[in-house]
Design an enzyme around this catalytic site. Structure first.
Site, short mmCIF file in Angstrom:
data_model
loop_
_atom_site.label_atom_id
_atom_site.label_comp_id
_atom_site.label_asym_id
_atom_site.label_seq_id
_atom_site.Cartn_x
_atom_site.Cartn_y
_atom_site.Cartn_z
N GLU A 1 -9.08 -12.77 -29.65
CA GLU A 1 -7.53 -13.12 -29.58
C GLU A 1 -7.64 -14.48 -30.04
OE1 GLU A 1 -6.34 -12.41 -25.58
OE2 GLU A 1 -8.18 -13.47 -24.56
N ARG B 1 -7.89 -6.19 -15.94
CA ARG B 1 -7.34 -7.66 -15.80
C ARG B 1 -7.81 -7.88 -14.44
NH1 ARG B 1 -2.76 -5.96 -19.26
NH2 ARG B 1 -2.70 -7.49 -21.20
N HIS C 1 0.80 -1.16 -0.14
CA HIS C 1 -0.09 -0.12 -0.06
C HIS C 1 0.81 1.29 0.22
CE1 HIS C 1 -3.94 -2.23 1.38
NE2 HIS C 1 -4.20 -1.74 0.01
N ARG D 1 -12.77 -7.42 -17.49
CA ARG D 1 -12.46 -8.70 -17.95
C ARG D 1 -12.59 -9.90 -16.91
NH1 ARG D 1 -7.00 -10.40 -21.08
NH2 ARG D 1 -6.31 -10.62 -19.13
N ASN E 1 -1.69 -9.30 -28.10
CA ASN E 1 -0.78 -10.36 -27.74
C ASN E 1 -0.95 -12.01 -27.99
OD1 ASN E 1 0.00 -8.19 -26.62
ND2 ASN E 1 -0.84 -8.64 -24.56
N ARG F 1 4.16 -16.82 -27.36
CA ARG F 1 4.90 -15.26 -26.97
C ARG F 1 5.68 -15.22 -25.87
NH1 ARG F 1 -1.09 -13.05 -24.21
NH2 ARG F 1 0.10 -11.95 -22.68
C1 PEP Z 1 -3.84 -9.76 -25.08
O1 PEP Z 1 -3.86 -11.04 -25.29
O2 PEP Z 1 -3.41 -9.17 -25.97
C2 PEP Z 1 -4.43 -9.15 -24.00
C3 PEP Z 1 -4.58 -8.17 -23.77
O3 PEP Z 1 -4.60 -10.15 -22.90
P1 PEP Z 1 -3.38 -10.83 -21.96
O4 PEP Z 1 -2.29 -10.01 -22.32
O5 PEP Z 1 -3.80 -10.55 -20.57
O6 PEP Z 1 -3.23 -12.12 -22.34
MG MG Z 2 -4.88 -12.42 -24.05
#
Ligand code: PEP
Ligand code: MG
Length: 832
Positions: free
Chosen positions: A542, A407, A300, A443, A565, A576
């Protein structure tokens, strides 16, 4: 008679200063006259003069001749023939890439030999102040408490202290309206916690003394939290001690348990640990920086420090700093550095750095409350990605128009059990409070695969990215999903919330989620709990399969957010996280761009909106393509927001569309990169020479300050985004060959990817500065874009070198009194 040698120049960067100096050195061993002739440029130069050689504008592939004439011509001929064959081609190997993964100091600082201690930077910016120790709350030394005549009295005192503190914190909450409020609320929750109160009650009976009961309670919960595997929970231990200390103050008075001494001058506070209320007590007018031994990114105190924009480092070896208490130190929250025993030069480095930051903030301030719009008026919403409700406040104060991605998985991670519905509800309400009716897309949890949550016991997988994650685990962990949906729906009664589901790959999943959502809504209606009946439901785009059912998806959902991503990794089949295949992971792959174009076109055709929330959305150089795609919203981490709005304001939608069409017709990602670089170069017809990068009589006293000052100026002029990296490229050349070329001139130069608009910058110095071995008072810096400059770099360099050889030019430019005059001279002489 004379002798001639013909050869082809094979040097990758042509004859620039370093190879020229090699040739010069070899030729100077002979008395013969040696001339260098370039067949292509028809230029002849004296091979014993660096400037003259550069003036021949020799680049790779040029056919050249050396003509040797004089008494020792035969010996010179043989030596030079061997030299040109064997040594010359090797005299300019390609520069090694600078490895910045370990975060080296920028050269302009490192060269000053600063005395430093490194630590982990958790809040950026730099600050200077006297090192000031804040000692922690040590309960082990608190044993001596007066006892009232009866236990009942002690119980009463304790209860009334709890009540008083509750009231006090409630009052503080009503007076604040920022992150402090969230943290005070968390403290109030501890104080209201039934377990906490039960333990206090048990201890006071057992010990017969309120003070001892408080210390024992603090000890009990501290030990519990410290033993936790979760750093997040460990960091909550400080909050418990904070509350307990305040209870002691309420019972025994602040004279016995004093608050911290008031600060009276600019300080950098150093502490083993600092409780949130200790932090809040410190006068922010004087608190310039924070150095903590304990405390991670989620403590905090650290969150508070970020919200007050106080440069902060954690993991600091505080013992080693004790000897510097009372001295001025400089801390750098970008580099993770504490500088002590400050020399004048180091002080000056940070003065330049601070001036740069102030300048930048001033420039971007105007975009804080502006909507994201292109120059032709196309609206693109610029949103923020967050992972914690407290980040919402920071995001909005950094100019976010909305939260495009909350997120939520972090709310489940680093703890022993899942958050309750109420906890989640409070979390979303907290975020909504700072949103002031701006939209927040929550999300639902993307747990599993590479984001493990211990207490769910999902076994490790060979192929986590293709495995059991996100929406795919919801059926097994149905209660978890339902609880989250219910909390989101309840919170939706208090603001503008939207729901988004990650990793959707089929219509079955969408339909199932909708059924669940419907059932929960129905349950809430029955229970008469209010929620937003029109709450929007969206999906992450995605997984590639969704691309081909967009028409059907549009019948079921309200919006889409492209997770670039994951979409990149799934469309291109590249993990990735696997460094071995990084080179294949490129969102500028034309196939990927065509995919994006298809997505946006289809979604709009069916009347819905689409944003992007992966890393691609924050990449400044790619912004023209995103605008060309026609995305409705770009969501990114909040530090990128203002610069994105500023860039957006310069782009024209139609031009961006043409660019996108070209990019989609490229055959390789590299071609797309070149195209982008050229586009940025041509944007707004930014001239290569302009007064915004010419400085007359600056207060720069060394080569380090000049290179820093000139590259920083390119950031202000929006010609480069990473001046430190650009400066590294400049230094890489200086390392092998000083670019002081005589007559008081230096021409530092680089072909770099870190300059977006190729620029010729100038610094006309009032007092000469040592540059390598020479005194220099006129610096002309060439920073040319790697992808678009072609052989421009060498052409300009050699032209400049030729001009500098002429006295008239030297006098004219040295005597120029203003930036405008210098600009004119260079434009005319270089024909730019
Ligand atoms: C993505 O996949 O681009 C995304 C925003 O989700 P995360 O990176 O949390 O998987
Ligand atoms: Mg994602």
């Amino acid at each position: 008679m004379s002798l001639q040698i013909q050869f082809i120049c094979e040097l990758p960067n042509g004859v620039h200063a370093r190879p020229a100096s090699h040739v010069e050195a070899v030729c100077k061993n002979f008395r013969a006259n040696i001339q260098w002739f370039n067949e292509r440029t028809k230029a002849t130069g004296d091979a014993k003069s660096v400037l003259s050689l550069i003036g021949t504008n020799t680049i790779k592939g040029d056919i050249c001749q050396l003509t040797i004439e004089g008494e020792d011509e035969q010996v010179a001929f043989e030596r030079l023939q061997a030299y040109l064959e064997k040594e010359f081609p090797l005299c300019d190997e390609v520069f090694a890439e600078v490895d910045d993964s370990i975060g080296p100091l920028p050269r302009s600082l490192a060269n000053l030999n600063p005395k430093i201690i490194r630590a982990k930077a958790v809040c950026g910016g730099s600050a200077k102040g006297k090192l000031y120790l804040v000692s922690g709350v040590d309960f082990t030394k608190m044993t001596d408490f007066p006892t009232a005549c009866s236990v009942d009295q002690e119980i009463e005192e304790l209860q009334s202290a709890v009540k008083n503190l509750q009231k006090f914190i409630e009052m503080q909450i009503s007076l604040t309206n920022d992150t402090s409020k969230d943290i005070l609320s968390a403290h109030l929750a501890i104080l209201n916690d039934s377990q906490f109160n039960q333990k206090l009650a048990e201890n006071v009976v057992e010990k017969g003394n309120a003070g001892k009961a408080i210390v024992a309670t603090a000890h009990y919960f501290s030990e519990q939290l410290k033993a936790s595997n979760s750093t997040y929970l460990q960091e909550r231990e400080l909050d418990i001690r904070d509350i307990c200390f305040q209870l002691l103050q309420k019972i025994y008075g602040e004279a016995r348990f004093p608050a911290k001494k008031a600060l009276q001058e600019d300080v950098i506070c150093v502490a083993e640990e600092l409780t949130p209320s200790q932090f809040l007590e410190l006068d922010k007018k004087y608190l310039k920086g924070l150095l903590l031994k304990a405390g991670g990114t989620t403590s905090h105190t650290v969150i508070l420090a970020r919200s007050f924009n106080i440069p902060t480092l954690v993991g600091v070896d505080t013992q080693s700093l004790v000897q510097y208490l009372g001295q001025n130190v400089e801390i750098d929250g970008e580099l993770g550095v504490i500088c002590y025993d400050l020399s004048d030069k180091v002080n000056r480095y940070y003065q330049l750095e601070n001036a740069l930051q102030i300048n930048l903030r001033e420039k971007q301030k105007s975009f804080l409350d502006q909507e994201g719009r292109t120059v032709d008026g196309t609206k693109v919403e610029i949103a923020a990605n967050i992972a914690h409700p407290m980040e919402a406040q920071t995001a909005f104060s950094n100019g976010a128009e909305s939260i495009g991605l909350f997120r939520t998985e972090m709310l489940y991670m680093d703890r022993h059990n899942e958050p309750s519905e109420d906890e989640l509800y409070n979390t979303f309400c907290q975020a909504l409070e700072s949103a002031k009716n701006r939209s927040i897309i929550v999300r639902t949890f993307d747990i599993g695969g590479d984001k493990p949550v211990e207490y769910l016991n999902i076994p490790a997988e060979n192929n986590p990215f293709l495995g059991y994650r996100a929406v795919r685990i919801y059926q097994e962990f149905l209660d978890l999903f339902r609880t989250q949906l219910k909390a989101i729906l309840r919170a939706s009664a208090h603001g503008n919330l939207k729901i988004m589901i990650p990793m959707i790959s089929s219509m079955e999943e969408i339909l199932w989620v909708k059924e669940e959502l419907m059932a929960i809504k129905q349950q809430l209606r029955v229970e008469k709990i209010p929620f937003d009946e029109k709450i929007q439901l969206g999906i992450m785009l995605e997984v590639p399969s969704v691309i081909f059912i967009i028409d059907q998806c549009c019948e079921e959902v309200d919006f889409f957010s492209i997770g670039s991503n994951d979409l990149t990794q799934y469309l291109l089949a590249v993990d990735r996280d696997n460094s071995k295949v990084t080179k294949h992971y490129n969102s500028l792959n034309p196939a990927f761009l065509r995919g994006l174009d298809y997505i946006v076109e289809k979604v709009h055709h069916y009347g819905k909106w689409v944003g992007i929330c992966g890393e691609l959305g924050a990449k400044g150089s790619v912004l023209p393509l995103l605008v060309g795609l026609g995305l409705d919203e770009l969501s990114m981490s909040s530090p990128n927001i203002l610069s994105t709005k500023a860039r957006l304001a310069k782009l024209n939608k139609a031009e961006c569309r043409i660019l996108l069409n070209k990019a989609m017709n490229c055959r390789t990602a590299l071609e797309v990169e070149h195209l982008l670089a050229q586009f940025t170069m041509s944007q707004g017809d930014v001239p290569m020479i302009s007064t915004d990068s010419i400085t007359v009589n600056p207060d720069w006293q060394s080569k380090e300050e000049i290179i820093k000052g000139m590259t920083d100026k390119l950031l202000i002029a929006e010609r480069c985004r990473y001046p430190r990296k650009l400066a590294e490229d400049i230094w890489a050349r200086e390392d092998v060959f000083s670019t002081a070329l005589g007559y008081g001139f230096a021409i530092p130069h680089t072909k770099s990817e870190h300059i977006e608009q190729s620029t010729i910058s100038v610094a006309k110095l009032a007092t000469p500065v040592l540059w390598g071995e020479e005194q220099v008072n006129f610096v002309i810096m060439l920073t040319l874009n790697k992808h678009s400059a072609g052989d421009q770099h060498m052409r300009i360099f050699s032209k400049l070198a030729r001009r500098i050889m002429h006295e008239t030019f030297r006098n004219q430019i040295m005597n120029a009194q203003s930036a405008v005059e210098i600009e004119q001279i260079l434009k005319t002489e270089l024909e730019i």
